[in-house]
Each structure stands twice: as structure tokens, then as C-alpha cells.
Motif scaffolding. Structure first.
Motif, short mmCIF file in Angstrom:
data_model
loop_
_atom_site.label_atom_id
_atom_site.label_comp_id
_atom_site.label_asym_id
_atom_site.label_seq_id
_atom_site.Cartn_x
_atom_site.Cartn_y
_atom_site.Cartn_z
N VAL A 180 0.86 -1.19 0.00
CA VAL A 180 0.00 0.00 0.00
C VAL A 180 0.89 1.24 0.00
N ILE A 181 0.65 2.10 -0.94
CA ILE A 181 1.45 3.33 -1.03
C ILE A 181 0.50 4.52 -0.88
N LYS A 182 0.88 5.44 0.00
CA LYS A 182 0.01 6.58 0.28
C LYS A 182 0.74 7.89 -0.03
N GLN A 183 0.00 8.85 -0.46
CA GLN A 183 0.61 10.15 -0.70
C GLN A 183 -0.46 11.23 -0.72
N ARG A 184 -0.11 12.38 -0.20
CA ARG A 184 -0.97 13.56 -0.37
C ARG A 184 -0.42 14.38 -1.53
N LEU A 185 -1.32 14.77 -2.42
CA LEU A 185 -0.93 15.57 -3.59
C LEU A 185 -1.78 16.84 -3.61
N ILE A 186 -1.17 17.92 -4.03
CA ILE A 186 -1.90 19.19 -4.07
C ILE A 186 -1.98 19.68 -5.51
N ASN A 187 -3.19 19.95 -5.93
CA ASN A 187 -3.40 20.60 -7.22
C ASN A 187 -3.73 22.05 -6.93
N GLN A 188 -2.75 22.91 -7.08
CA GLN A 188 -2.93 24.29 -6.62
C GLN A 188 -3.92 25.07 -7.49
N LEU A 678 5.36 24.20 -13.12
CA LEU A 678 6.58 24.95 -12.80
C LEU A 678 6.37 26.33 -12.19
N TRP A 679 5.38 27.08 -12.66
CA TRP A 679 5.36 28.50 -12.28
C TRP A 679 4.05 29.00 -11.69
N GLU A 680 2.93 28.54 -12.22
CA GLU A 680 1.67 29.21 -11.91
C GLU A 680 1.10 28.78 -10.56
N SER A 681 0.60 29.75 -9.84
CA SER A 681 -0.10 29.47 -8.59
C SER A 681 -0.85 30.73 -8.20
N HIS A 682 -2.14 30.55 -7.95
CA HIS A 682 -2.95 31.71 -7.57
C HIS A 682 -3.10 31.64 -6.06
N VAL A 683 -2.50 32.61 -5.39
CA VAL A 683 -2.30 32.48 -3.95
C VAL A 683 -3.09 33.52 -3.17
N TYR A 684 -3.82 33.05 -2.17
CA TYR A 684 -4.47 33.93 -1.20
C TYR A 684 -3.69 33.87 0.11
N GLY A 752 17.09 10.91 -2.61
CA GLY A 752 16.01 10.31 -1.83
C GLY A 752 14.73 11.13 -1.84
N VAL A 753 14.63 12.08 -2.76
CA VAL A 753 13.42 12.89 -2.82
C VAL A 753 12.29 12.04 -3.41
N ARG A 754 11.16 12.03 -2.73
CA ARG A 754 10.05 11.18 -3.15
C ARG A 754 8.94 11.99 -3.80
N HIS A 755 8.77 13.21 -3.33
CA HIS A 755 7.68 14.02 -3.89
C HIS A 755 7.93 15.50 -3.63
N LEU A 756 7.41 16.30 -4.54
CA LEU A 756 7.45 17.76 -4.39
C LEU A 756 6.10 18.28 -4.86
N ASP A 757 5.55 19.26 -4.15
CA ASP A 757 4.28 19.82 -4.59
C ASP A 757 4.49 20.97 -5.58
N MET A 758 3.52 21.12 -6.44
CA MET A 758 3.57 22.18 -7.45
C MET A 758 3.21 23.52 -6.83
#
Lengths: 775, 157, 290
Positions: A180-188, A678-684, A752-758
Motif C-alpha cells: 500500500v502506497i500513500k501520498q498527499r498531492l496538491i493541485n494548486q 513549474l510556475w503558476e499558482s494563484h495564492v491567497y 532520496g526525494v520522493r515528492h514535491l508539490d507544485m
């Protein structure tokens, strides 16, 4: 006989006017006596409105009227939401706020003045007295007990919970051999940011009692119905025109409060009213895209076969529903399995209110999120099992002969050959050579990464049974007495080049020169019915309606010509502007037969005069285009800067009508998908203030940020429509985002990097490099 | 304030408010709507025109600053009978989709080719740093400009 | 998108400009190329009541050499500097910096004087002018003075210009033999401004050691600054990677480092160090080549 025109690279009919600056977008429309509108908007994310003082605005030079929420109450309907989800909570969404505001940028009052400068000046003089309320911008906090409730009348901040389940979970969960593999992912959150902002010109003619609206929209027909309802105008008195539309990407698949207010003002004042959105307003108050949290769990056999997937989706809907806000994340659930035959699925989607602008359709609309989840997960599985990412995918693809394939998500994929696109991709990219290069560079301490993504998307939306308000499309073909052909479409293309594609389709059926066909769309007085352009449906559904209407014309012309020529209709061929027998012995000009039909001197018995036909095409299913992408990235280990070195894409969108336009759609899609990675993110910020409120802050990608895209297309036709076309508008966006992230994570694998969020902004990469270097 | 301009070869004189932006002057006063407005921060380049032969962002100049100046907008770059090679290139190579950024893109490209008649792909991309396009992913725009460069450079142009 | 109303003045000469500036005090603003000011006016973040347009003062547009110095008129555009063959030969740091500013259209219209007077903390010119130990000419109705760059940038958007002073020229020394230059910048992904911009000018002695190095940094603090600690650490040193790295470690020393969505203060400090080292490397490479 192979088509002489379908599948050909043909220059666009739209272009001559556009390259000379002679097209007309909404802001180019000028009417006598036209007034200009500007809005005063909330500066608070959540506040009670104690008072709105418009006195100074009213006496400001050039001001004709000031309209407030109190005034329109009961006179102008609410902003509609068409999503049909069981148990969905729908808050009242007035066009102008009264009593309280729930996001920064919410319109509060509108000024109508003689000139756009004076309208802006006056709008700035509107004084709003606010009583700030606690703000919640984090959807997880919005779910907590004790959180501020944005719409207290609805009880809590949960707009809906939808569950989708299939397979035999008892069996899966009791199988101890599974990993079982678990991960949290963010779609910004993203901003669609079409280059043309929104805009509307509303013109109510008191004499005729007609409302004519020019709007920068993707859905003129739906807009017409909704405006008629909002304003209480008989629908036949309401006309919507989508003139040239400067991009939409889903953001103009909507009805906005500002459109309603412009119409209200025009009717009230008896004059045309124009409103053109500024870029700051566009970033604040035009729908945003994505914004999901995805907690995913996969169950994998030791050999790499994935047998089950669970995903909990928290979708940040913003403060109110726009037209399809809650429907978008449900598409994520539908496509969560990607192009893998995973037999067990569970998805729970929670739509949550926050003090932000509404999210809604943005290129891909729910499917990029799904593809990101499944494609990141497949890479994680490959890594966990120490398998090559391509091999793992091959292992989980269904074979081409399994189609049509029923998925436990309840959808049926039409046709596919995932192996073929992936193999081709590996070949054109020199995948194994790249892996060797990577190995070599790693030894030198350099970080090169390869990122794969194999996607399938759902498009050609869609069967009416699955759509909120009709999934068919309207097409009509009319032959003039001169033999020239007019095509009408209920879709509303805005850059896709369908005036060209549709002309190719009609010219192909009728055997006439491409130049003899003219395509019109976007005017509800010209095109009797229609749905619009979104969900990569325009060619597959709208094009088919035109194809079918042209077939009717062809049939009728064949009967008339056969009568004149004394042959059977079936013996006639339509080509090069003639209707003739195979040997060419008997022939009539296309225009000659058209005149015959219209002047009706000697029509065969039982044939009505005239030469016009229409079709409502109702597809029996969605279509499922697919493809395989590879990104090659380099990471600067010192600064975390990422260079996208190469990008390869092999896409299969079914039958290709115009390869040049397909390339264009792919390229544009890639740019947006890469932009998200790579670049876009609409941030509050936590107060609900938008931090990326101008294009100085929100990073729309620029030309020099991209490598040369190496693209190819393959054609696996769909049986869903006679053209065999599946759709391509969103493919690039859907496929590219995970490819980039997979590439960067792959580059950093030695650390050893497993994940990075966008988005993978340099600082984020630098931090993880630093963390792993010290670890 | 009274200003005199020569727009696309035609002299005109207009009374304008000092704060009137050049782009609004072109669009609303001179009626040349081919020049578009895409942002408020001088970033997107949709409003690019030539002022005294140089590409400028007409949203970042007041009309009064163009007093006595010569302006060329997209409407006068070519004509129906003879398109400018850049216009031809954009048509040939599918350098546009929605068309909104296109006039600005073409004029920025015009500037580029004036200064560098044979740009590399990288130089073309750099030459477009002041222009945003959300539709094309830029690749076909690069090809369109390559097409034009070649056409302008060929003897029968 | 729409600025607030203002009164527009277009002086025929510098005296008139300076007089108008004195007359309007805080309500007046000089308009040069307008590419720093107009965007702020459109967002209504600036709303001067009077705009004094220097557009007619064409004699402020020049690049000339005299007495071992280069002098540039305030209204010279970024593009004119970028493309000046005189500068490419005599002071190549300036054209190298110019080409990193904004975009083609901005460089066609924006001026060096306007940019310096505006003194945006992430603008490119301040870094180069500081690194070159340039001077900035300020004139009012009665007098004229040269302000050293090191004294010119006072704080965020604040310069040493007096209320009635017009920035009229910039002068910098001609680059001597055995010198090298570099301007390196990490562009903000949206605005294109410098997240970090480092201008380096180095001089080698006969032993090919560093005689002097001067480093201007922009984008990092509330104003551009000279990284004097870096410079001191390099004086007389061999241009080894180790020495450069040790010196560059001081790049953001004592600075109140900016933090924004794209770069925290910690990361920006790090970038300042890396970009400083890289700019020095590039400048030294060029100095060696001469």
C-alpha cells in the motif's frame, strides 16, 4: 476513396481578419449612446456590509446611475449553478452583494457613466462600511468543527460529499501480499488568464423590447436562456452574440453577475451599456481553476500490477457556486484510474466553501487533477518496486482488444492503444539513451530527470444523460442558389479554428472547394440552438452535427441530380464541385443542382424545395483520447532552478481533421500544463487577500521558458461519431503536468526525494535539496 | 490638450485629456481597434504599436506623449492585397488561435526583424519576452517569425 | 487600468522643469519614459496631481566619453544603452545590464534616468551604477551637483534627489584594462524584475590577482546596495573558487532581506551569494581574457 480535404494541413479561415486587426472583440463594439459600467468590489474576504454610500459616486462627473445590491433584489435573478449533484447545497449568489461579502473582489455596486474613465473614477468614490468577519481560506480548516461558516443558513462549509465505489474492496483489503502506497498531492489554484478579459455590451431596445448582448463567452445559447430567466425577459426577445472571443479555457463557460447587471442597467436606462473587465478584476473575480487536495492510497501486487486505488478529494470551491463549480471535481473522480485497468476504486469528493473566488472549469477541468494523481502514483509505485516507470505502465495498460472497456468508475472507454503511443514516445525521445545520459550525469553530481506521463482524458461532452443541460450539438448546412455553402454551428469556438475544421467537414461531404464554405457561430439569432464550446467537444460533437446535416443535403441533391441526369442517386459522386457518375459521362455542377433545388422548377415528386438541413447530434458516449508524454529536466543543485530541456509528446485524439490545428491545440495545452507544474499558482493569504492580483505577480508563461516541443499524433478512431474524431483541446494540459513533476522528482531521486508539490518554484527545490543534503 | 499625430500615414489633430492612455486614444478616438488591451501592468504586450518606428506598449504611454509622433498599428502593416510577410507567416504557420495577442505579437516581431533580420529560435523567443500568448504555446509563433525572416530575406520578397 | 486625472506640463527646458517641480512640491512628478511611473498610476498606486514631461528635453538623450568617463543623459533609453557600440567597448557592464531590463518595448521607451530616480528595489540599473561607482547628476534652477551612487539610493523608492532637483545625467569611469564585468539576474517569473541581480566589475593586477572588485546587488534589500564586505574580502586575493565562495558568502550581510511569494529572505540571501559568486566568476573570466 480517401478524403481530399480531411486530414489536410489547411490554413485557417479566421486568420486574415485577425492578423490585420480587423476582427471584432467585445471591446471593439461601439453603439450610439453607449454607457460604460464599472464595479465597486469588496476589499474584505468576509464581512458584513453595514452600509453602502453612493452619494459621492452619484454626483461624480458623467455618472448616469449607480446600482446597488439592494436595488436589484427581486428584480434580477441569482447567478445560476447548473451542476446536478445529489444533496448539493447552493447558497444564494446575487449579482451584487447585499448584507455581506464572502470573497475579495465580490461586486457590491455598479456605476454607469458616459465614459469608462469617469465610470472608474466614480466607482472609487463608493464608500462601503464593513464589519469584518472571521475568514477561512484553508478548506481543511473550513471543515473543522468551530470554523467560521460562510453561509450559516447551509449549516456548515460542506457543499457536497460524493462517493464513487467499485470492485471488491473486502478482497483487496484482506490480501496481505499487496503493498500500500500513500501520498498527499496538491493541485494548486490557477488563474485561467485568457489574454482577453471578460466583457459585455448589453443593449436593450425599449421599442422592440429586445435585449441584445455581446459577451465574451463560450456558451452564447446557455447564456441567452439564463439571462432571459434572470431578467424575466421572454427568451425569444433575448439575443446573445459571442463575437471574437480572446480565449476562454473554461473561464467563459459561465454566467457572471456582471453580465446580469449590465443587462439590468441597459434595460433600466434604455441605452447600451458596456463593461470591460480589467486584468486585476479578471484575476480576482473570473473563475479560478483546480484547487484540490488529493489523498491517495494504492494497492499494488509485488509484480507491479495495481489492483486498487482510493482517493479522498477536498475540492476548494470558493465562496459561491458559479455555473459548474461543484461539477468539476466530480470529473476528477470519474477519471482517477487513468489508462490503467485497476479493478477496485473508491473516491470520496468533498466540496468545501472558503472565502475565495469560485473555482470552475479551467482547461481540463477536473481531469488534469485526476491525471496528476494517477500519474504521480504510478511513478511512486515504480520507484517503490524499483521498476522502470515505462515498464510499470506497460504492465498496467489494458490491451487494445479489451475495448470498449468498462471501468469500475462507471465509465466505458471507447477505443485505445496505450502501448502504441508509449512505445512510439520511447522511440522518438531516445528514452534508453536518455537514461544512460542520466546515469552518466549523476556520477558527475548533475541532476537530470526523465518524467513520463501516459494519460487518457474524457471528452466530446457528452451524452445528454450525463450533462446538466444537454450534451448534444446543433449543426446546419445551407446551400445558396449560387452554390456557396453556409454552415451554422451551435458551438462557440474562440481560437480553436473551427471555422476551418467545420468547413473541411462540410466541403468533404459535399465535394466542393473549401473556399466555398463559410461557417458562422456564436449568434443565437443566427444559429437556432446550441450548447457551446468546452470539454473538447466542438469537433467531435459539433463537427458531427455538421457532417450529418451535410449528409442530408447530399442525399437530397443526389435525388434531384439523379432525376435530371436519369441515373440512380447511388450512382452519383460528389467531387470537385460536380455531381457526376463514376465515369464522368453524366454530370451537373454543384451550383446547378442547388439552383434546381431552390428555384424548384422540375423537382422530382416528393421532394420539398429548398436546400437547408440541420442535425442535433447526440453522442452515445464520451470519447477517450490518450497519449504519452516525456519531459526532460535539469535541476541546478545550487539554486533549485529547473530547466525544461526537452519535451516529447505522442497524442492520439482519434481522427485528425487538420493536423496543423491539432498541433496548435497540443502546444497550447502543453504550455498551460507545464505552467501549472513549474510556475503558476494563484495564492491567497490567510486573510483572503489575493497575493497574485496582477500579471506582475501571477506568472503566465513566456516564450523563452519553453523548449521546442517534439510532438506526433496517432489516430485511433472512435466509433462514437462518424468522423472518428475524439477531441484534442485539453490533451496537452492534461498530459504534461505530471510529466514535469515526475521528471523533477526523478532528477532528485539520488537524494532520496520522493515528492514535491507544485508549482516547482526554485525555492521549494532548493529547500528539499538542502534538507536531503544535510540528512 | 490638443495633440497632433500621424497614425498609419494620416495626420490628425485631437483634443485629449492628459490622462488618456495612448491605447485608448488609438482605439476609442482614432477608432483603430486592432490594438488590444490585455493587462494593466505593461506586461502582456497586446497593446504594442510602433511609435516613431519603435515597438512600444501603448498602454504605458499617455496620448499626449505621442504628440507630434508617427504611429503604426496592425491595421497598416499590410493590406488585403499584400499582407506583410509577418502576417503571412502567422497565417501560414498557425501562429495564432484566439488572435487577441496577435497584433502585438506581430509588431514585436516586426521590431525584432528590423534589428536582427536572421534571428535564431532562441533570439526570437527572447524578442517576444514582452508579449504573452495563452493559446499557442509560442512554438508556431516562432515558426511564423522564421517564415517571415526567410521571406523578407529572399530576393523575390 | 485608468489613472486618476492630473495636469500635464511639458517644459521646454530644464530650468522650466526644475521650476515646475519646485512649484508643485510633493504633488508634482517628473515623467521621463514613464515605464516606472505610468504602471503605478494605472493601478492608482500613484496619483500625482501634476506630471512634468521631460519629453521635449531631447538634449538629455546622449552617450559620450570625455576625460576617461562615460556620461549618459538621463533620457537615454535602455535600448540605446544596450545597443551603444561606444559602451560595448568602454563600459560593457551597462549594455549587459540594459538587455536584462523589462522587455523590448520597455527598453525602447524606458530611460536610465527615470529608472534610477524611481529607485525600485528590484530594478537593474542601481546594481550596475553602484558596481561602477557611478555618479548621478542632479540639477535645480540654480545649481547642479554630482551625487555618488553609494549615496544616491536612500531607501525603498527614495533617492537623494531634492524636491526641486531633476536627475539629468549619469557618469561612470571607462573600464580600465585587465578589468571584467558581469550582470547576472534571476528574473521574477511574472514581472521579470530581479529576484536577485548582481553586477560585478573586477580589476586584476599584474600578478593576475584581484586588484579590486566591486559588486552591486539589487532585488535583495529595500534598496540596491554595494556588497562592500564581498569586495573587501577579495582585495588582493587570487581568483580561486574558494576565495570567491568565501567572499560571496557576505553578499547579503547586514541587509534586511526581502521576502515574497517566490523567494523567502533565507532563500534570497542564498541566491545573492550564489549569483554574486557566479557574477564574479564571469567577470574574472572576462578580465583574464583581456
Amino acid at each position: 476513396m480517401p478524403s481530399t480535404i480531411l486530414g489536410k494541413r489547411i490554413k485557417r479561415k479566421e486568420d486574415p481578419r485577425l492578423i490585420q486587426g480587423r476582427g471584432h472583440y467585445v471591446d471593439d463594439i461601439k453603439l450610439d449612446g453607449m454607457l460604460h459600467m464599472a464595479f465597486a468590489r469588496s476589499i474584505h474576504a468576509h464581512a458584513r456590509i453595514k452600509s453602502v454610500n453612493v452619494a459621492a459616486a452619484r454626483s461624480s462627473p458623467g455618472v448616469v446611475d449607480v446600482i446597488t445590491g439592494e436595488e436589484i433584489k427581486g428584480k434580477l435573478g441569482l447567478v445560476p449553478c447548473a451542476a446536478g449533484i445529489e444533496g448539493l447545497k447552493v447558497p444564494d449568489h446575487p449579482c451584487l452583494a447585499t448584507g455581506k461579502v464572502c470573497y475579495v473582489g465580490e461586486p457590491i455596486a455598479a456605476v454607469v457613466a458616459t465614459d469608462r474613465y469617469l465610470a472608474r473614477d466614480a466607482a472609487d468614490k463608493i464608500e462601503v462600511d464593513y464589519e469584518p468577519l472571521p475568514v477561512v481560506t484553508d478548506p481543511e480548516k473550513a471543515l473543522q468543527a468551530g470554523s467560521t461558516v460562510i453561509h450559516p443558513e447551509l449549516g456548515d462549509n460542506v457543499a457536497f460529499v460524493a462517493r464513487l465505489e467499485g470492485g471488491d474492496w473486502k478482497a483487496v483489503e484482506s490480501d496481505s501480499s499487496l503493498k500500500v502506497i500513500k501520498q498527499r498531492l496538491i493541485n494548486q489554484r490557477l488563474a485561467p488568464a485568457s489574454m482577453e478579459t471578460r466583457g459585455v455590451v448589453a443593449h436593450y431596445s425599449p421599442g422592440e423590447e429586445t435585449l441584445t448582448v455581446w459577451s465574451s463567452t463560450q456558451i452564447p445559447h446557455i447564456l441567452k436562456t439564463q439571462l432571459a430567466l434572470m431578467l424575466g425577459i421572454d427568451e425569444p426577445h433575448c439575443r446573445v452574440i459571442a463575437p471574437e472571443v480572446g480565449g476562454g479555457f473554461g473561464s467563459k463557460l459561465n454566467l457572471y453577475g456582471e453580465e446580469g447587471v449590465a443587462c439590468y442597467a441597459s434595460r433600466k436606462l434604455g441605452k447600451p451599456v458596456k463593461w470591460i473587465e480589467s486584468r486585476r478584476e479578471n484575476l480576482l473575480a473570473t473563475v479560478h481553476g483546480r484547487d484540490q487536495i488529493n489523498d491517495v492510497e494504492v494497492y499494488v501486487q509485488p509484480d507491479g500490477k495495481v489492483v486498487g486505488l482510493k482517493c479522498w478529494i477536498i475540492a476548494d470551491l470558493g465562496a459561491y457556486h458559479q455555473l459548474l463549480t461543484p461539477a468539476i471535481p466530480t470529473l476528477t473522480a470519474l477519471m482517477i484510474l487513468g489508462c490503467y485497468h485497476i479493478k477496485n476504486v473508491f473516491v470520496e469528493t468533498k466540496g468545501v466553501f472558503t472565502n475565495k473566488m469560485a473555482t470552475d472549469a479551467y482547461r481540463g477541468a477536473g481531469r488534469p487533477e485526476a491525471t496528476y494523481v494517477i500519474e504521480r502514483v504510478m511513478d511512486m509505485v515504480a520507484r517503490e518496486l524499483n521498476m522502470d516507470a515505462a515498464d510499470l505502465r506497460m504492465k498496467n495498460f489494458p490491451s487494445p482488444d479489451e475495448f470498449p472497456l468498462d471501468l469500475p468508475t462507471g465509465v466505458t472507454y471507447d477505443t485505445a492503444n496505450y502501448q502504441k503511443t508509449l512505445k512510439r514516445l520511447l522511440k522518438i525521445s531516445g528514452y534508453s539513451r536518455l537514461r544512460k545520459e542520466q546515469e552518466k550525469l549523476r556520477k558527475q553530481g548533475k541532476y537530470l530527470g526523465l518524467g513520463l506521463s501516459t494519460y487518457v482524458e474524457i471528452c466530446a461532452m457528452g451524452p445528454s444523460s450525463r450533462m446538466p443541460a444537454g450534451g448534444w450539438e446543433f449543426g446546419a448546412v445551407k446551400v445558396e442558389p449560387t452554390g456557396k455553402v453556409m454552415v451554422l454551428s451551435g458551438t462557440s469556438p474562440h481560437g480553436q479554428g473551427e471555422e476551418t475544421t467545420f468547413a473541411q467537414i462540410a466541403a468533404d461531404v459535399l465535394g466542393i472547394p473549401f473556399d466555398d464554405v463559410t461557417v458562422y457561430h456564436g449568434d443565437t439569432f443566427q444559429v437556432p440552438m446550441g450548447i457551446g464550446t468546452f470539454g473538447s467537444r466542438t469537433t467531435a460533437v459539433g463537427g458531427t452535427a455538421i457532417h450529418n446535416a451535410a449528409m442530408q443535403i447530399r442525399k437530397k441533391m443526389a435525388r434531384i441530380a439523379s432525376h435530371k441526369l436519369g441515373v440512380k442517386p447511388g450512382e452519383l459522386i460528389f467531387s470537385e464541385g460536380k455531381i457526376h457518375t463514376r465515369d464522368g459521362a453524366k454530370s451537373m455542377g454543384f451550383a446547378e443542382v442547388a439552383a434546381e433545388a431552390i428555384f424548384a422548377k422540375q423537382l422530382p415528386e416528393g421532394i420539398e424545395p429548398g436546400l437547408a438541413a440541420h442535425s442535433f447530434f447526440e453522442p452515445s458516449n464520451y470519447t477517450f483520447p490518450f497519449g504519452a508524454h516525456l519531459a526532460v529536466t535539469e535541476v541546478d543543485a545550487e539554486t533549485g532552478e529547473i530547466k525544461l530541456r526537452n519535451y516529447y509528446a505522442v497524442d492520439d485524439c482519434g481522427r485528425v481533421i487538420n493536423p496543423m490545428l491539432v498541433d496548435g491545440q497540443i502546444h497550447g495545452g502543453l504550455a498551460q500544463g507545464i505552467g501549472q507544474a513549474l510556475w503558476e499558482s494563484h495564492v491567497y493569504d490567510e486573510n483572503g487577500q489575493l497575493m497574485t492580483g496582477t500579471l506582475m505577480d501571477y506568472a503566465v508563461p513566456k516564450a523563452h521558458q519553453f523548449p521546442w516541443f517534439e510532438t506526433e499524433t496517432m489516430e485511433t478512431k472512435t466509433p462514437i461519431n462518424p468522423l472518428g474524431a475524439k477531441g484534442v483541446g485539453e490533451a496537452g494540459t492534461i498530459g504534461s503536468t505530471p510529466a514535469i513533476v515526475n521528471a523533477v522528482v526523478d532528477a532528485l531521486r539520488p537524494l532520496g526525494v520522493r515528492h514535491l508539490d507544485m508549482p516547482l518554484q526554485p525555492e521549494k527545490v532548493w529547500r528539499i535539496l538542502k534538507q536531503h543534503a544535510t540528512a | 490638450m490638443k495633440i497632433q499625430t500621424k497614425i498609419n500615414g494620416h495626420l490628425r489633430e485631437d483634443e485629449v485629456e492628459p490622462r488618456l492612455l495612448l491605447v485608448h486614444y488609438l482605439r476609442d478616438v482614432a477608432g483603430l481597434t486592432g490594438t488590444h488591451i490585455g493587462c494593466e501592468t505593461s506586461l502582456c504586450g497586446a497593446c504594442t504599436v510602433l511609435l516613431n518606428g519603435e515597438a512600444v506598449k501603448s498602454c504605458t504611454l499617455f496620448a499626449v506623449q505621442a504628440d507630434g509622433g508617427e504611429i503604426t498599428t496592425i491595421e497598416a502593416l499590410g493590406n488585403h492585397e499584400k499582407l506583410h510577410p509577418l502576417q503571412e507567416g502567422f497565417w501560414e504557420e498557425h501562429g495564432l488561435q484566439c488572435g487577441f495577442c496577435t497584433p502585438g505579437m506581430i509588431l514585436a516581431a516586426y521590431q525584432l526583424l528590423c534589428r536582427n533580420p536572421h534571428p535564431s529560435r532562441e533570439e526570437i523567443r527572447k524578442g517576444l519576452e514582452g508579449n504573452l500568448c495563452r493559446c499557442t504555446g509560442y512554438q508556431h509563433i516562432v515558426k511564423a517569425i522564421e517564415y517571415a525572416a526567410q521571406k523578407i530575406g529572399s530576393p523575390d520578397a | 487600468m485608468i489613472p486618476e486625472p492630473f495636469e500635464y506640463h511639458i517644459p521646454k527646458n530644464l530650468e522650466e522643469a526644475s521650476r515646475l517641480l519646485a512649484q508643485f512640491g510633493g504633488e508634482g512628478k517628473i515623467l521621463a519614459g514613464g515605464h516606472s511611473l505610468v504602471p503605478m498610476m494605472k493601478l492608482r498606486l500613484a496619483a500625482p496631481k501634476h506630471l512634468i514631461d521631460l519629453g521635449r528635453l531631447t538634449d538629455l538623450k546622449y552617450i559620450r566619453e570625455s576625460d576617461g568617463r562615460i556620461e549618459i543623459g538621463a533620457l537615454t533609453t535602455h535600448f540605446q544603452i544596450q545597443s551603444s557600440s561606444l559602451l560595448k567597448e568602454k563600459c560593457p557592464l551597462l549594455p549587459e545590464t540594459a538587455r536584462e531590463i523589462g522587455d523590448v518595448q520597455v527598453r525602447n521607451k524606458g530611460t536610465i534616468g527615470g529608472s534610477l530616480a524611481h529607485s525600485d528595489p528590484a530594478a537593474d540599473w542601481p546594481a550596475a551604477i553602484l558596481a561602477l561607482a557611478g555618479e548621478i547628476q542632479a540639477r535645480n534652477v540654480s545649481s547642479s551637483r554630482w551625487i555618488p551612487a553609494s549615496e544616491f539610493f536612500v531607501d525603498l523608492l527614495t533617492t537623494a534627489l531634492g524636491g526641486d532637483e531633476v536627475l539629468t545625467a549619469i557618469r561612470v569611469p571607462v573600464a580600465p584594462p585587465r578589468s571584467g564585468h558581469a550582470y547576472l539576474k534571476l528574473h521574477h517569473p511574472a514581472s521579470g524584475y530581479a529576484m536577485v541581480g548582481v553586477a560585478a566589475q573586477v580589476l586584476l593586477n599584474e600578478a593576475r590577482h584581484i586588484e579590486s572588485a566591486s559588486v552591486g546587488v539589487t532585488g535583495v534589500g529595500p534598496k540596491a546596495y554595494r556588497a562592500t564586505a564581498v569586495e573587501e574580502a577579495l582585495r588582493g586575493k587570487a581568483p580561486s573558487r574558494q576565495n570567491l565562495e568565501a567572499a560571496a558568502a557576505h553578499a547579503a550581510e547586514g541587509i534586511d532581506v526581502n521576502s515574497d511569494l517566490y523567494a523567502s529572505a533565507e532563500y534570497r540571501s542564498h541566491l545573492a551569494q550564489v549569483y554574486t559568486r557566479r557574477a564574479l566568476e564571469k567577470a574574472l573570466e572576462r578580465a583574464h581574457g583581456k
